[in-house]
Scaffold this motif. Structure first.
Motif, PDB file in Angstrom:
ATOM      1  N   ALA A  39     -11.260 -21.116  32.565  1.00 38.67           N
ATOM      2  CA  ALA A  39     -10.654 -20.167  33.501  1.00 38.67           C
ATOM      3  C   ALA A  39      -9.382 -19.570  32.911  1.00 38.67           C
ATOM      4  N   GLU A  40      -8.564 -20.407  32.269  1.00 36.58           N
ATOM      5  CA  GLU A  40      -7.349 -19.893  31.636  1.00 36.58           C
ATOM      6  C   GLU A  40      -7.679 -18.938  30.490  1.00 36.58           C
ATOM      7  N   SER A  99     -18.014 -13.650  17.645  1.00 36.22           N
ATOM      8  CA  SER A  99     -18.279 -15.011  18.104  1.00 36.22           C
ATOM      9  C   SER A  99     -19.014 -14.946  19.437  1.00 36.22           C
ATOM     10  N   ALA A 100     -20.175 -15.585  19.531  1.00 37.39           N
ATOM     11  CA  ALA A 100     -20.972 -15.499  20.757  1.00 37.39           C
ATOM     12  C   ALA A 100     -20.204 -16.047  21.956  1.00 37.39           C
ATOM     13  N   GLY A 101     -19.529 -17.191  21.780  1.00 38.75           N
ATOM     14  CA  GLY A 101     -18.782 -17.774  22.892  1.00 38.75           C
ATOM     15  C   GLY A 101     -17.631 -16.897  23.329  1.00 38.75           C
ATOM     16  N   PHE A 102     -16.885 -16.369  22.365  1.00 41.75           N
ATOM     17  CA  PHE A 102     -15.751 -15.521  22.718  1.00 41.75           C
ATOM     18  C   PHE A 102     -16.226 -14.184  23.273  1.00 41.75           C
ATOM     19  N   GLU A 103     -17.352 -13.666  22.771  1.00 45.47           N
ATOM     20  CA  GLU A 103     -17.886 -12.408  23.288  1.00 45.47           C
ATOM     21  C   GLU A 103     -18.214 -12.541  24.772  1.00 45.47           C
ATOM     22  N   MET A 104     -18.737 -13.691  25.170  1.00 45.93           N
ATOM     23  CA  MET A 104     -19.029 -13.923  26.573  1.00 45.93           C
ATOM     24  C   MET A 104     -17.748 -13.878  27.402  1.00 45.93           C
ATOM     25  N   VAL A 105     -16.689 -14.509  26.897  1.00 44.36           N
ATOM     26  CA  VAL A 105     -15.401 -14.505  27.593  1.00 44.36           C
ATOM     27  C   VAL A 105     -14.872 -13.083  27.730  1.00 44.36           C
ATOM     28  N   VAL A 106     -14.913 -12.304  26.653  1.00 40.01           N
ATOM     29  CA  VAL A 106     -14.388 -10.935  26.661  1.00 40.01           C
ATOM     30  C   VAL A 106     -15.121 -10.072  27.682  1.00 40.01           C
ATOM     31  N   GLN A 107     -16.438 -10.115  27.652  1.00 46.94           N
ATOM     32  CA  GLN A 107     -17.194  -9.231  28.527  1.00 46.94           C
ATOM     33  C   GLN A 107     -17.072  -9.621  29.994  1.00 46.94           C
ATOM     34  N   LEU A 108     -17.046 -10.911  30.276  1.00 45.76           N
ATOM     35  CA  LEU A 108     -16.846 -11.324  31.669  1.00 45.76           C
ATOM     36  C   LEU A 108     -15.470 -10.893  32.165  1.00 45.76           C
ATOM     37  N   ALA A 109     -14.446 -11.109  31.344  1.00 44.31           N
ATOM     38  CA  ALA A 109     -13.083 -10.746  31.748  1.00 44.31           C
ATOM     39  C   ALA A 109     -12.933  -9.248  31.940  1.00 44.31           C
ATOM     40  N   ALA A 110     -13.660  -8.460  31.139  1.00 47.02           N
ATOM     41  CA  ALA A 110     -13.529  -7.009  31.205  1.00 47.02           C
ATOM     42  C   ALA A 110     -14.310  -6.397  32.363  1.00 47.02           C
ATOM     43  N   MET A 150     -14.570 -13.182  39.940  1.00 42.51           N
ATOM     44  CA  MET A 150     -15.697 -13.987  39.473  1.00 42.51           C
ATOM     45  C   MET A 150     -15.892 -15.203  40.357  1.00 42.51           C
ATOM     46  N   VAL A 151     -17.121 -15.405  40.821  1.00 41.29           N
ATOM     47  CA  VAL A 151     -17.517 -16.659  41.458  1.00 41.29           C
ATOM     48  C   VAL A 151     -18.215 -17.466  40.368  1.00 41.29           C
ATOM     49  N   THR A 152     -17.608 -18.555  39.974  1.00 35.97           N
ATOM     50  CA  THR A 152     -18.055 -19.276  38.782  1.00 35.97           C
ATOM     51  C   THR A 152     -18.411 -20.726  39.104  1.00 35.97           C
ATOM     52  N   PRO A 153     -19.184 -21.365  38.233  1.00 41.71           N
ATOM     53  CA  PRO A 153     -19.460 -22.796  38.402  1.00 41.71           C
ATOM     54  C   PRO A 153     -18.261 -23.633  37.979  1.00 41.71           C
ATOM     55  N   ARG A 154     -18.415 -24.954  38.144  1.00 40.06           N
ATOM     56  CA  ARG A 154     -17.287 -25.854  37.896  1.00 40.06           C
ATOM     57  C   ARG A 154     -16.860 -25.907  36.439  1.00 40.06           C
ATOM     58  N   TRP A 155     -17.737 -25.430  35.492  1.00 37.54           N
ATOM     59  CA  TRP A 155     -17.368 -25.539  34.085  1.00 37.54           C
ATOM     60  C   TRP A 155     -16.111 -24.750  33.727  1.00 37.54           C
ATOM     61  N   VAL A 156     -15.675 -23.845  34.600  1.00 35.33           N
ATOM     62  CA  VAL A 156     -14.454 -23.091  34.262  1.00 35.33           C
ATOM     63  C   VAL A 156     -13.229 -23.996  34.233  1.00 35.33           C
ATOM     64  N   ARG A 157     -13.351 -25.208  34.777  1.00 35.30           N
ATOM     65  CA  ARG A 157     -12.217 -26.137  34.769  1.00 35.30           C
ATOM     66  C   ARG A 157     -12.285 -27.111  33.587  1.00 35.30           C
ATOM     67  N   THR A 158     -13.299 -27.002  32.748  1.00 39.20           N
ATOM     68  CA  THR A 158     -13.461 -27.911  31.617  1.00 39.20           C
ATOM     69  C   THR A 158     -12.433 -27.607  30.531  1.00 39.20           C
ATOM     70  N   PRO A 159     -11.754 -28.632  29.995  1.00 36.77           N
ATOM     71  CA  PRO A 159     -10.769 -28.381  28.933  1.00 36.77           C
ATOM     72  C   PRO A 159     -11.438 -28.053  27.598  1.00 36.77           C
ATOM     73  N   PRO A 184      -8.728 -11.291  35.654  1.00 32.67           N
ATOM     74  CA  PRO A 184      -9.698 -11.524  36.720  1.00 32.67           C
ATOM     75  C   PRO A 184      -9.246 -12.614  37.695  1.00 32.67           C
ATOM     76  N   ILE A 185      -9.745 -12.498  38.906  1.00 37.83           N
ATOM     77  CA  ILE A 185      -9.576 -13.548  39.913  1.00 37.83           C
ATOM     78  C   ILE A 185     -10.807 -14.447  39.831  1.00 37.83           C
ATOM     79  N   ILE A 186     -10.579 -15.738  39.696  1.00 34.14           N
ATOM     80  CA  ILE A 186     -11.682 -16.669  39.460  1.00 34.14           C
ATOM     81  C   ILE A 186     -11.771 -17.669  40.603  1.00 34.14           C
TER      82      ILE A 186
END
Length: 301
Positions: free
Chosen positions: A212-213, A149-160, A165-174, A226-228
């Motif tokens: 973020a969660e 899954s492209a979306g989940f692959e992004m999550v996995v690789q960033l977390a690994a 991580m310094v991230t934009p506000r979208w990490v708080r989106t439900p 990770p620390i976000i």
């Protein structure tokens, strides 16, 4: 039932085909090229392109129900026109062939939330498919948790790869992520429930999480939470370049993914759970299965 699967080489379609066979259905797949596609025994393969109307007729011939699982996932400027034309060609061909039902897997998101271009395109594809002479069932999902899954692959690789991580506000989106196993069970299940014909349903997992969660909990499964730190200055475009730099997800894919993360994607209607009851997979179990599948396939974080 004789079923057609478009997008059979993709993340969802590749799992749907064997599930349909296991459920006793006859399966035809439409692929642009047979090279690299090893169909399960008994599957009829038709080579064609949804942008070429003349090549679709053989695929829909004799079909009772068809699955539309084709989406552009790129940053090219004409993706909306291509998606619109592909859906229109398919609707015309399926109508002419007398297909009874079409099942479409689209994306969650409320129109009032100023949807990203790709989510708007998915909604437009719904409208185009609805013009056909068949009963359309639309399922709308958020991030699907599974290997490839492209979306989940992004999550996995960033977390690994990023302990901080310094991230934009979208990490708080439900978001209401859903396990790939649950998506497949639902796609197969609606065929046996006539009441789902002509209806639109939201599908999701049992938990609503922020991105973020999801990053933290996925990282926990890999031994590194990770620390976000969210900051307001990162634009979607800069975020896409950042994701493209820090992961194996190409910028052309990261850009539409990031743009869509600003939209809350939460199930607003659970009617389908009463018609097609499944035991929903918890997020952590879905992550565990996905990571196990990635490891078995030899994919590094």
């Amino acid at each position: 039932m004789h079923t057609l699967v478009t997008g059979a080489t993709g993340f969802v379609g590749g799992r749907l085909v064997p599930a349909l066979l296991d459920a006793g259905h006859e399966v035809t797949v439409l692929v642009r090229s047979p090279t690299g596609y090893d169909p399960p025994e008994g599957v009829r393969v038709v080579v064609g392109d949804l942008l070429d109307p003349d090549s679709i007729a053989a695929a829909v011939n004799g079909v009772d129900a068809a699955y539309y699982l084709v989406h552009s996932m790129s940053a090219r400027d004409d993706f909306e026109a291509r998606d619109r034309q592909a859906a229109a060609n398919f609707a015309d061909a399926a109508s002419a062939a007398g297909v009874d039902r079409v099942i479409y897997l689209g994306g969650l998101g409320e129109d009032r939330d100023q949807l990203s271009a790709h989510l708007r395109s998915r909604r437009e594809v719904e409208r185009v498919l609805a013009t056909g002479d068949y009963a359309l069932t639309t399922l709308r999902a958020a991030i699907i948790v599974g290997a490839r899954s492209a979306g989940f692959e992004m999550v996995v690789q960033l977390a690994a790869r990023l302990p901080v991580m310094v991230t934009p506000r979208w990490v708080r989106t439900p978001c209401q992520p859903v396990a790939i196993d649950d998506v497949i069970a639902t796609l197969v299940g609606v065929l046996d429930v006539p009441e789902t014909a002509g209806e639109t349903y939201d599908i999701g997992g049992p938990e609503v999480l922020t991105y973020a969660e999801m990053l933290r909990r996925t990282g926990r499964h890999m031994g590194r939470e990770p620390i976000i730190v969210a900051v307001p200055v990162l634009t979607p475009r800069l975020s896409a370049y950042w994701v493209g730099l820090m992961t194996d997800v190409p910028w052309s894919v990261a850009r539409p993914l990031i743009a869509g993360l600003k939209n809350p994607v939460v199930v607003d209607d659970d009617r389908l759970s009463r018609l097609v009851p499944i035991d929903p997979t918890p997020f952590d179990e879905a992550v565990r299965r996905a990571l196990t599948a990635r490891e078995s396939a030899g994919v590094a974080p």
